[in-house]
Design a protein around this motif. Structure first.
Motif, short mmCIF file in Angstrom:
data_model
loop_
_atom_site.label_atom_id
_atom_site.label_comp_id
_atom_site.label_asym_id
_atom_site.label_seq_id
_atom_site.Cartn_x
_atom_site.Cartn_y
_atom_site.Cartn_z
N ALA A 2 0.84 -1.21 0.00
CA ALA A 2 0.00 0.00 0.00
C ALA A 2 0.87 1.25 0.00
O ALA A 2 0.50 2.26 -0.59
CB ALA A 2 -0.91 -0.02 1.22
N MET A 3 2.00 1.17 0.65
CA MET A 3 2.92 2.31 0.71
C MET A 3 3.47 2.61 -0.69
O MET A 3 3.58 3.77 -1.07
CB MET A 3 4.06 1.97 1.67
CG MET A 3 4.92 3.11 1.97
SD MET A 3 4.16 3.97 3.31
CE MET A 3 5.60 4.56 4.07
N ALA A 4 3.77 1.59 -1.46
CA ALA A 4 4.29 1.78 -2.81
C ALA A 4 3.23 2.38 -3.72
O ALA A 4 3.52 3.25 -4.54
CB ALA A 4 4.79 0.45 -3.38
N GLN A 5 1.96 1.93 -3.59
CA GLN A 5 0.88 2.47 -4.41
C GLN A 5 0.63 3.95 -4.08
O GLN A 5 0.40 4.76 -4.97
CB GLN A 5 -0.40 1.66 -4.19
CG GLN A 5 -0.36 0.29 -4.83
CD GLN A 5 -1.63 -0.50 -4.53
OE1 GLN A 5 -2.40 -0.13 -3.66
NE2 GLN A 5 -1.79 -1.61 -5.26
N ARG A 6 0.71 4.25 -2.80
CA ARG A 6 0.51 5.65 -2.39
C ARG A 6 1.62 6.54 -2.95
O ARG A 6 1.36 7.63 -3.45
CB ARG A 6 0.48 5.73 -0.87
CG ARG A 6 0.19 7.12 -0.37
CD ARG A 6 -0.08 7.12 1.10
NE ARG A 6 -0.39 8.49 1.52
CZ ARG A 6 0.14 9.08 2.55
NH1 ARG A 6 0.97 8.44 3.33
NH2 ARG A 6 -0.19 10.32 2.84
N ALA A 7 2.86 6.07 -2.87
CA ALA A 7 3.98 6.83 -3.40
C ALA A 7 3.85 7.01 -4.90
O ALA A 7 4.14 8.09 -5.44
CB ALA A 7 5.29 6.13 -3.05
#
Length: 146
Positions: A2-7
């Motif tokens: 989820a952190m990668a998608q947000r970034a």
């Protein structure tokens, strides 16, 4: 994950790679309402402009000789007024410096003119009774000179 998608989403937004927002369908019945709203907004702006308080130069610009010889006072002052003796305008005609004789409760408080403070601030008024006194003084001077 989820952190990668947000970034990735933040990166796309910052580069302007996101899709434009969907256009809203406008109905024809909203057009007259929008025109009425614009007219109401223009009327409100006009009323606000009319009620705007004036600085000293806005008040005296229509008086003869830029108000020299006339009395003015701030709307918040109770018994203090000034009889204008000298005006120094800046190029724009809305700002400057002014000198006058101070009156307190209708009685002259000083013999020599002093610089009037706060002339560029809003909230000045013209004292109508001073016009009669100036006209009377001019008539007396004319009678003495003749």
């Amino acid at each position: 994950m989820a952190m990668a998608q947000r970034a990735m989403g933040l990166l796309r937004r910052s580069l302007g790679l996101t899709l434009p927002p969907a256009q809203r369908a406008l109905s024809t019945s909203a057009a007259p309402a929008a025109a009425e709203g614009a007219a109401a907004e223009a009327a409100a702006k006009e009323a606000k402009r009319r009620n705007k308080k004036k600085n000293l130069f806005d008040v005296v610009q229509f008086l003869p000789g830029w108000g020299v010889g006339y009395k003015v006072a701030k709307t918040t002052w109770r018994d203090v007024s000034y009889q204008i003796t000298k005006i120094n305008l800046y190029k724009d005609g809305r700002h400057g410096k002014a000198w006058g004789i101070r009156y307190k409760a209708g009685v002259q408080a000083a013999d020599a003119p002093i610089r009037i403070s706060g002339v560029n601030k809003r909230g000045w008024k013209y004292i109508k009774e001073s016009q009669k006194k100036v006209e009377d003084a001019l008539k007396v001077e004319a009678a003495v000179a003749a």
